[in-house]
Motif scaffolding. Structure first.
Motif, PDB file in Angstrom:
ATOM      1  N   UNK A  89      10.675  99.395  76.842  1.00  0.00           N
ATOM      2  CA  UNK A  89      11.663  99.339  77.912  1.00  0.00           C
ATOM      3  C   UNK A  89      11.859  97.877  78.287  1.00  0.00           C
ATOM      4  N   UNK A  90      13.079  97.401  78.054  1.00  0.00           N
ATOM      5  CA  UNK A  90      13.395  95.999  78.327  1.00  0.00           C
ATOM      6  C   UNK A  90      14.437  95.924  79.429  1.00  0.00           C
ATOM      7  N   UNK A  91      14.173  95.086  80.429  1.00  0.00           N
ATOM      8  CA  UNK A  91      15.146  94.796  81.471  1.00  0.00           C
ATOM      9  C   UNK A  91      15.570  93.336  81.342  1.00  0.00           C
ATOM     10  N   UNK A  92      16.843  93.080  81.560  1.00  0.00           N
ATOM     11  CA  UNK A  92      17.332  91.728  81.389  1.00  0.00           C
ATOM     12  C   UNK A  92      18.373  91.339  82.412  1.00  0.00           C
ATOM     13  N   UNK A  93      18.401  90.053  82.734  1.00  0.00           N
ATOM     14  CA  UNK A  93      19.458  89.451  83.543  1.00  0.00           C
ATOM     15  C   UNK A  93      20.142  88.386  82.695  1.00  0.00           C
ATOM     16  N   UNK A  94      21.460  88.487  82.518  1.00  0.00           N
ATOM     17  CA  UNK A  94      22.204  87.534  81.706  1.00  0.00           C
ATOM     18  C   UNK A  94      23.182  86.794  82.619  1.00  0.00           C
ATOM     19  N   UNK A  95      22.984  85.475  82.706  1.00  0.00           N
ATOM     20  CA  UNK A  95      23.808  84.642  83.579  1.00  0.00           C
ATOM     21  C   UNK A  95      24.768  83.817  82.717  1.00  0.00           C
ATOM     22  N   UNK A  96      26.065  83.904  83.024  1.00  0.00           N
ATOM     23  CA  UNK A  96      27.073  83.087  82.345  1.00  0.00           C
ATOM     24  C   UNK A  96      27.661  82.123  83.371  1.00  0.00           C
ATOM     25  N   UNK A  97      27.484  80.819  83.122  1.00  0.00           N
ATOM     26  CA  UNK A  97      27.862  79.790  84.083  1.00  0.00           C
ATOM     27  C   UNK A  97      29.255  79.251  83.745  1.00  0.00           C
ATOM     28  N   UNK A  98      30.236  79.540  84.637  1.00  0.00           N
ATOM     29  CA  UNK A  98      31.613  79.105  84.400  1.00  0.00           C
ATOM     30  C   UNK A  98      32.311  78.893  85.742  1.00  0.00           C
ATOM     31  N   UNK A  99      31.680  78.072  86.596  1.00  0.00           N
ATOM     32  CA  UNK A  99      32.230  77.749  87.924  1.00  0.00           C
ATOM     33  C   UNK A  99      32.579  79.026  88.686  1.00  0.00           C
ATOM     34  N   UNK A 100      33.851  79.124  89.153  1.00  0.00           N
ATOM     35  CA  UNK A 100      34.225  80.302  89.953  1.00  0.00           C
ATOM     36  C   UNK A 100      34.320  81.567  89.116  1.00  0.00           C
ATOM     37  N   UNK A 101      34.319  81.429  87.796  1.00  0.00           N
ATOM     38  CA  UNK A 101      34.367  82.607  86.919  1.00  0.00           C
ATOM     39  C   UNK A 101      32.984  83.022  86.419  1.00  0.00           C
ATOM     40  N   UNK A 102      31.948  82.496  87.014  1.00  0.00           N
ATOM     41  CA  UNK A 102      30.587  82.848  86.601  1.00  0.00           C
ATOM     42  C   UNK A 102      30.315  84.330  86.842  1.00  0.00           C
ATOM     43  N   UNK A 103      29.474  84.901  86.019  1.00  0.00           N
ATOM     44  CA  UNK A 103      29.155  86.320  86.157  1.00  0.00           C
ATOM     45  C   UNK A 103      27.717  86.588  85.754  1.00  0.00           C
TER      46      UNK A 103
END
Length: 901
Positions: free
Chosen positions: A353-367
């Motif tokens: 069982x794997x849990x993950x957080x994926x951060x995409x850095x794109x100023x105001x469009x970050x998610x």
């Protein structure tokens, strides 16, 4: 320089020389000497003992059961000289008559030598391994079951890492694949009881040796140079795993081991149980068996990035089970005939069982994406070999029939992806362990909507049937006695991969991640935030699957693109000769291998065209086949200056066939047409196999010197050089012939040539005062050249480490033994990732073992693994730029072993 598929000058010379020797057979009326080398109590066999007929200059070595044979000896009285490192050399007279059988029962051990202390500890294993190495026709390293038991190694891969020039690739902190002299593990050949083992993992050839529990092993032998009677696909080398036989033991044996272990990263207790036995049912029949079960609960914490604008945190919780068993039967009706049945079954499973957080850095469009992976994966290997060894009047004949099957099953794997937009996130990716700054909304699961759910069934099966036959006879070559050997082998292999993938991307009825919220996992590298409940997500999917919106196009692309069938037939034949000329021992010959390969799969193209309003998947069957052949000459030489000093040299030609995934007939193409500034623009990208890949081809030179100072010990130094053509690299071939107009096409291609040069040093010594030292180091340097679309790239060989080292310091007394072992592997180039180079960082691991003998039947042991809490680390270009950082923690083991006989 390319290996030609026609006769080279060395090939012709070997065949001519061997052909001339056939004209000088020894007399069929000569006698035979048979015998055994054991201790006075008949409790121990001396495998690897050297037996020499002084008057004739002939020598041989004792087999695993201590027996030996000299065929075709002229009538007369001779002197046998028997030597074994750690024992005094003895001589014994024997009389041979025409057509007669002379028997020699040799006894070693006088009470003041190592015999009294060999019952316990590693010295027995070291003595046996060193003696077998000294007598080998090849440049090789050996580790025995006694030595394996003195280290906290859970599987065959971890046991092999203690040998000179060997390193391992790890998964979740455990050893999996074995590299020889820093070379990619896919370039090695692995056999179990003489059978080539298919890999349960999809796409690869090399078998992950973590599926073979160490308790099932009698010996592990690594050959760094090959002889013509060995498979030619061994550029790195050949690993031979042999399981136990009842006739390997001088008496019946039985043992049971019970163990508990704890991993401090997850604080879980894991049980292990194993047992072995050997039983001679009579002087003709013997049976041996072993079983091992290990249930391990552990995990790891991971942070990785793409080196640019994305970072991912991963938390793993894993239950890993291993079940292994072996049953071997031997029938020896007389000294001239032996029959054997060797079976091995190994099952390996991961419940992850794997849990993950994926951060995409794109100023105001970050998610941010929160994702989960819930899957159970099982792998199994089954092998059975039936064979015989027969001594006819002049000829010796051996045969073997084999069947091996491996598979990997991953049913009902469930993946969730939740997504939210958040412009507060930030991180510095130019550091080894990057962390993320984020606001309260990023930690609030109610802000995350379900983006995608995928459900997968994946199954891979790899089967191989084989038959081989060898014959040998003694020869008289100008007054020097030698041996002519020839044989043939046929292997038929099929590897299938079948995938069924369903991707759901809608009708989630405004479900958010808070519905599946759970306590924050124990993530040690940063603030992970709240966790996800595995059971709740599985229940929701099972209850609502029928109402979810299926993305049929992408589901079809992923399913069909990952499904293919590869078939491969290999026919081999060889002829070789060996001869002793005074102090020089030569083995020369040539091997022919023909490969017939075919692959069938699918060219799958996802078309999304806004201009024509077309969304479809275009499936085109793709089949390819090819055949190729190689002549592989080899020469191995051993010159004995004295009983303590010998020089070895070898020239060999070897190949390695590409990984199955690389040559599979599959193409996954995405074609998207969208409007851009009033004009429609089409972008295309693809991931494809390459059935036209050529096999790796190598010419290998080895030179080594070995010094045996007496007692149990050896010092050695060796130089090696490899010239490798057609090595395989992954490259973006967009814009090249056939791929015009594509933005990106990732495909394996053949590089031009590579050179590998290395130095190998080793020292093993068991001192009479009880101290034991084993140290080895390998230094290599490689240069690889690749031409792509007219451009020249110069790199190191992929997955090749420049420095490998091992150091073990130990002490043995009558009632206890301790070991402190360190393994080291330097950084290595992995792949070209866009405009960056990806490297695996160096790795150093320290393990500890202590064993106490309560009495002759019971012992207790304690092991500490990865005491320095060494992580796994990959980086881009410079060491400070994170690609992947993963921690596994320390593991501690406590166990008891009972000798029941």
């Amino acid at each position: 320089m390319k290996i030609k598929t026609a006769y080279s000058s060395l090939t012709l010379a070997c065949i001519t020389a061997l052909g001339l020797t056939v004209a000088s057979p020894v007399s069929a009326s000569d006698g035979i000497i048979i015998g055994s080398v054991k201790d006075a109590a008949k409790a121990r066999s001396y495998a690897g003992a050297q037996i020499k007929i002084i008057e004739l200059g002939l020598s041989t070595e004792a087999g695993r059961d201590g027996t030996f044979r000299f065929p075709s000896i002229p009538e007369g009285t001779y002197t046998l000289e028997v030597s074994y490192l750690g024992e005094q050399t003895i001589t014994q007279d024997i009389k041979v008559t025409d057509n007669g059988i002379a028997r020699a029962a040799v006894e070693l051990g006088n009470g003041d030598t190592i015999d009294e202390i060999l019952v316990r500890g590693q010295r027995s294993g070291q003595a046996s391994a060193i003696n077998q190495q000294r007598a080998s026709d090849r440049i090789s390293s050996i580790i025995s079951a006694d030595a394996i038991g003195q280290f906290p190694d859970q599987n065959a891969a971890e046991s092999l890492q203690r040998l000179p020039g060997l390193s391992i690739e790890r998964d979740q902190g455990e050893g999996r694949f074995v590299g020889i002299r820093g070379i990619d593990p896919n370039l090695n050949n692995v056999t179990i009881n003489g059978l080539n083992i298919p890999s349960p993992e999809s796409g690869v050839r090399s078998v992950a040796l973590d599926v073979i529990p160490s308790e099932l092993i009698q010996t592990l032998e690594v050959s760094k140079s090959v002889t013509p009677d060995m498979d030619g696909d061994a550029i790195g080398g050949s690993v031979a795993v042999k399981s136990v036989s009842a006739f390997d033991k001088a008496r019946d044996t039985a043992s049971v081991t019970v163990q508990a272990s704890q991993n401090d990263l997850r604080d879980q207790i894991s049980p292990k149980l194993s047992g072995t036995f050997t039983k001679k049912l009579s002087s003709k029949w013997g049976v041996a068996g072993a079983v091992s079960y290990f249930d391990r609960d552990f995990g790891s914490d991971n942070v990785e990035s793409n080196g640019d604008d994305e970072l991912e945190q991963r938390h793993y919780t894993i239950t890993r089970e291993r079940l292994g068993s072996a049953l071997n039967i031997d029938f020896r009706p007389d000294f001239n005939n032996q029959y054997f049945l060797r079976t091995l079954y190994s099952e390996f499973s991961d419940d992850e069982f794997r849990q993950g957080n994926i951060f995409t850095f794109d100023s105001e469009d970050s998610e941010i994406e929160r994702e989960s992976k819930d899957r159970f994966e099982s792998q199994s290997i089954f092998t059975v070999a039936l064979g015989g060894e027969h001594q006819l009047k002049t000829w010796a004949a051996n045969w073997q029939l084999g069947y091996a099957k491996s598979d990997e099953d991953e049913p009902d794997a469930l993946y969730y992806v939740f997504k939210t937009e958040n412009d507060s996130i930030d991180a510095d990716l130019n550091t080894i362990r990057p962390t993320v700054s984020q606001n309260a909304d990023a930690m609030d699961l109610s802000t995350y909507e379900v983006d995608e759910i995928s459900f997968e069934d994946n199954y891979t099966k790899d089967t191989e049937t084989s038959i081989k036959f060898d014959v040998a006879r003694p020869l008289n070559l100008g007054g020097y006695i030698g041996e002519l050997k020839m044989g043939s082998k046929y292997r038929s292999r099929e590897k299938d991969r079948d995938s069924s993938i369903a991707i759901f991307d809608g009708d989630f009825d405004e479900v958010d991640a808070s519905q599946f919220g759970a306590a924050s996992p124990g993530y040690s590298l940063d603030d992970f935030g709240p966790g996800l409940d595995r059971g709740e997500m599985r229940s929701y999917f099972n209850d609502n699957r029928g109402s979810l919106e299926l993305d049929s196009l992408n589901s079809e692309v992923e399913s069909r693109g990952a499904t293919y069938v590869n078939e491969e037939d290999i026919f081999a034949a060889y002829i070789m000769g060996s001869v002793d000329i005074d102090k020089l021992h030569l083995v020369a010959g040539v091997r022919y291998e023909r490969t017939d390969f075919s692959t069938s799969g699918m060219r799958v193209e996802l078309v999304e065209n806004e201009e024509t309003d077309v969304e479809e998947v275009v499936n085109t069957p793709w089949e390819a086949e090819r055949d190729y052949s190689h002549w592989l000459p080899s020469l191995n030489a051993r010159y004995t200056f004295s009983d303590k000093l010998q020089l070895r040299a070898a020239y060999t030609q070897t190949i390695s066939r590409p990984k199955f995934e690389d040559v599979a007939a599959f193409q996954i193409i995405e074609s998207k047409t969208e409007e851009d500034d009033g004009a429609f623009v089409t972008e295309r990208a693809a991931e494809v196999g390459n059935p036209e890949l050529q096999p790796y081809e190598a010419q290998n030179l080895d030179l080594s010197i070995e010094y045996y100072p007496g007692d149990i010990g050896v010092m050695s130094a060796g130089l090696f050089y490899k010239n490798i053509d057609n090595f395989v690299v992954y490259a973006d071939v967009a814009g090249t012939t056939g791929w015009e107009g594509f933005e990106e096409v990732v495909q394996p291609i053949n590089g031009d040539s590579a050179n590998l040069t290395g130095l190998e040093l080793s020292w093993v010594k068991a001192f009479n005062n009880g101290f034991i030292v084993s140290a080895n180091a390998t230094f290599t340097d490689s240069e690889a050249t690749t031409f792509l679309d007219g451009e020249k790239f110069e790199t190191h060989l992929p997955n090749q480490s420049d420095r490998i080292g091992n150091l073990t310091i130990g002490y043995e007394a009558n009632d206890f033994s301790v070991r402190l072992a360190t393994t080291y592997k330097s950084d290595n180039f992995e792949e070209i990732d866009g405009d960056m180079l990806r490297f695996e960082d160096d790795h150093i691991q320290v393990d500890f073992m202590a064993r106490y003998y309560i009495n002759n039947s019971l012992q207790v042991y304690f092991n500490g693994i990865n005491l320095g809490d060494e992580p796994f680390y990959n980086y881009f270009d410079t060491r400070s730029q994170n690609a992947q950082y993963e921690e596994y923690g320390r593991t501690f083991e406590l166990g008891f072993t009972w000798q029941l006989n």
